[in-house]
Scaffold this motif. Sequence first.
Motif, PDB file in Angstrom:
ATOM      1  N   HIS A 423      23.607 -18.811  24.605  1.00  0.00           N
ATOM      2  CA  HIS A 423      23.091 -20.069  24.052  1.00  0.00           C
ATOM      3  C   HIS A 423      21.776 -20.483  24.706  1.00  0.00           C
ATOM      4  O   HIS A 423      21.333 -21.623  24.558  1.00  0.00           O
ATOM      5  N   HIS A 424      21.183 -19.563  25.436  1.00  0.00           N
ATOM      6  CA  HIS A 424      19.885 -19.878  26.056  1.00  0.00           C
ATOM      7  C   HIS A 424      18.765 -19.829  25.014  1.00  0.00           C
ATOM      8  O   HIS A 424      18.852 -19.116  24.014  1.00  0.00           O
ATOM      9  N   THR A 425      17.698 -20.588  25.272  1.00  0.00           N
ATOM     10  CA  THR A 425      16.548 -20.613  24.366  1.00  0.00           C
ATOM     11  C   THR A 425      15.624 -19.451  24.679  1.00  0.00           C
ATOM     12  O   THR A 425      15.231 -19.249  25.826  1.00  0.00           O
ATOM     13  N   SER A 444      11.223 -15.429  27.208  1.00  0.00           N
ATOM     14  CA  SER A 444      10.688 -16.687  26.676  1.00  0.00           C
ATOM     15  C   SER A 444       9.166 -16.703  26.719  1.00  0.00           C
ATOM     16  O   SER A 444       8.553 -16.107  27.620  1.00  0.00           O
ATOM     17  N   LYS A 474      14.155 -21.738  14.633  1.00  0.00           N
ATOM     18  CA  LYS A 474      14.362 -23.171  14.778  1.00  0.00           C
ATOM     19  C   LYS A 474      14.848 -23.546  16.178  1.00  0.00           C
ATOM     20  O   LYS A 474      14.400 -24.547  16.749  1.00  0.00           O
ATOM     21  N   LYS A 475      15.740 -22.740  16.721  1.00  0.00           N
ATOM     22  CA  LYS A 475      16.314 -23.051  18.034  1.00  0.00           C
ATOM     23  C   LYS A 475      15.233 -23.127  19.109  1.00  0.00           C
ATOM     24  O   LYS A 475      15.184 -24.069  19.907  1.00  0.00           O
ATOM     25  N   VAL A 476      14.337 -22.143  19.126  1.00  0.00           N
ATOM     26  CA  VAL A 476      13.254 -22.118  20.117  1.00  0.00           C
ATOM     27  C   VAL A 476      12.271 -23.251  19.865  1.00  0.00           C
ATOM     28  O   VAL A 476      11.841 -23.948  20.783  1.00  0.00           O
ATOM     29  N   ASP A 478      12.708 -26.158  18.281  1.00  0.00           N
ATOM     30  CA  ASP A 478      13.272 -27.479  18.580  1.00  0.00           C
ATOM     31  C   ASP A 478      13.330 -27.725  20.079  1.00  0.00           C
ATOM     32  O   ASP A 478      13.125 -28.857  20.546  1.00  0.00           O
ATOM     33  N   SER A 479      13.635 -26.673  20.844  1.00  0.00           N
ATOM     34  CA  SER A 479      13.693 -26.814  22.299  1.00  0.00           C
ATOM     35  C   SER A 479      12.333 -27.208  22.864  1.00  0.00           C
ATOM     36  O   SER A 479      12.228 -28.107  23.702  1.00  0.00           O
ATOM     37  N   SER A 491       9.680 -25.062  11.810  1.00  0.00           N
ATOM     38  CA  SER A 491       9.797 -23.689  12.300  1.00  0.00           C
ATOM     39  C   SER A 491       9.944 -22.703  11.153  1.00  0.00           C
ATOM     40  O   SER A 491      10.016 -23.086   9.974  1.00  0.00           O
TER      41      SER A 491
END
Length: 627
Positions: A423-425, A444, A474-476, A478-479, A491
Motif C-alpha cells: 500500500h506504499h505510494t 518513487s 491516481k494513487k501516486v 493524490d498522494s 491523473s
Amino acid sequence: MNKKQKKMLVRILLAAAFMIGLHFIEIEGWYRFIAYMIPYLIVGYDILIKAGKGILNHQVFDECFLMAVATLGAIALAIYDNGDYTEAIAVMLFYQIGELFQSYAVGKSRRNISDLMDIRPDYANIENNGTLEKVDPDEVEIGSVIVVQPGEKVPIDGIVLEGNSSLNTSALTGESLPRDIKAGDAIISGCINMSGVLKIKTTKEFDESTASKILDLVENASSRKSRSEAFISRFARIYTPAVCYSALALTILPPIVRMLGMNLDPEWHVWMYRALTFLVISCPCALVISIPLSFFAGIGGASKAGVLVKGSNYLETLSKTKIVVFDKTGTLTQGVFEVSGIHHNQIENDKLIEIAALAESASSHPISKSLQRAYHHEIDRSRVKDIQEISGHGIVAKVDGQDVLIGNTRLMEKYHIPYKECHHTGTILHMAINGQYAGHIVISDMLKPTSLKAMQALKSCGIEKLVMLTGDIKKVADSIGQKLGLDAVYSNLLPGDKVEKVEELLSSKPEHAKLAFVGDGINDAPVLSRADIGIAMGAMGSDAAIEAADIVLMDDDPMQIPKAIKISKKCLRIVYENIVFAIGVKLICLLLGALGLTNMWIAIFADVGVMVIAVLNAIRALFVNKL
C-alpha cells in the motif's frame, strides 16, 4: 555616460553659466535679446530642429512641438512686455536636464541587462596542430571539437568529450551555485568554465545555441507591448493635440469674451502666458517615458533572477494570474526515480537490491537505472545470464545461477508466485528468487525540496487555485497533491487530455482571472500554448521550452514561480503608481494654470519634476533581490 550624454551635459552647464552670468550684466534693447538667445539656442537648438521636422513631416503634436511653442511664446511675451527671458530659457534648460536624466536611466537599465545577460561568447577555441586557434563562433560547424579553458565562456552547446569542471551558470539561472560536469554530460553555451579544461563536441550551430536564443528572446521582448503601454501610446496621440487646441482656445476665447461681452481689457498677453504655461504643464513626458521604462526595468530585473519574459504583455498577464496549473514530473518532482522503500522476506535489504540491480542491468529504463544507482557498486554483468524482458510485466533472468523474477503483480501472477499486497505510494517491484517470493522494492519520483514551500508562497501572493495534471496513476498523484496542499489533482492523463482539462479550467474560471500552466516545455508544448500564460521550468538548453512558453525559468527550483509572479506584481504596481501620479499632478496643475494660479516655474515642476520622479520610481523594478 556615453558621448552623446556628455555633450548634452556640457551644453546644459554652458547654458546655465551664460544665464546666471547675464543676471550680473546690464544690457538693454536688442542686445539684451541677442545675449539671452545665446544660452537658449545652446541648450534648445535640437528641440527647435525636431519640432520643425515634425511640422514638415505632418507629425506636429509631440513634446518637442510643445516645448518649442511654449518657449518661443514666452520669448515673444518678454519682448512685448520688455520682461525677463529667464523663464523661457529655464523651461528649455530643465526640459533638457529631464531628458538627460531619462537617457541615463534607460542606458543604466540596458547596461544592467547587458551585464546580467553577458553570455554571448567572443570566440571559440579550435585545436590545430597542438595549438589553440581562436575563431568566430559563427564559423564553428556542428560536430567540431572545441576547447574551453578555465575562466572562458562556453561558446556553443555540445557534449563533453574530455575533462571535469564546475560551471558558473549565474548568467542563465541567477544562482551562484556551480554545476559540476564531466565527460559524457551535455553542456550549454553561456556558462563560464571555472576550473578544468574541457573538450566539447558541438551539437548545434552558434545561432541555434542556448545563449543566442536567450539573447534574442531578451532583445526582442520590447516588441510585445502590454495593454498599459499600448494605452499610453494611444493616450499620447489623442492627449497632445487636445491640449494644444485647449491652449489655443485659452489664448483666444477668454480675451474675446472679455472684450465683446464684458467691455473689459482683453489682456491678450495675460491669457497667452497662461496658455504657454498650460502647454509646458501638459507635456506627457512622464507617462510616455516612465511606463515603457517600468516594463523594461521589470524584464531586466526578472532576467537577472533567471526569469526570462518574452514581452511586457506577458508580465502584465502574469500579474493577474489566479490559477496555476502544474505538470508533475520535472516540475514539482525531481523527475529522477529513487528507491524509497525495501520490504524483504527472509533476505537482507542490500542483497535484495544487489540481485535486483543485476537483473535490471541490461535495461535503460529510468526505474532500472534507479536500482543500479541504489546498488552503489560496479555491476558485474558476467553474473547475469538469460535476461528476458516481458513487456508490461517485468524481467526474468538468472543471477548467480538463481532464477530471478522482478516486475509488477502481473509478472507474479503469470508465474503463480503468491505475493504480498503493498500500500506504499510509488512504483512497486515484486521479486521472486527460485520460485519463492523474496519481497518488494518501492520506487518513487521524489518531490523537489522546495515544492511545498513554493505552493505556500504562491498562496500567500494571491493565487486562488493550485492544480496538478499528470499521466501518473491516481494513487501516486493524490498522494503528491495531499503533501503539497493542492486544490485539485487530475491523473492518468495523456498530453491531449491535459489540453482538454486546461480548456475546462479556462471556461470555468472568473473572467478577470488568468491561468498559468507550468511544465517542462518539451512534452507540454500544447498546454503551454493554450494557457493564458505558459511558463517553462528548468529550461536550460531546452529549445522546446524557449519556443513554446511565454516565460522561461532557467532554474528548475519551484520557488522561481512565486518569484516571477511577485516580480510581475511589483512591476505593474510601479506602472500604476506612475500613471496615477503623473496624470493626477498634471490635471491639478493644468487647472491651476488655466486659472492663472501658477507660473512657468510650477509648470517646469509639473513637466520635468514629475518625469524625474516617475523615472526614479520605474528604476525600482530592476531590483528583485528581496522578493
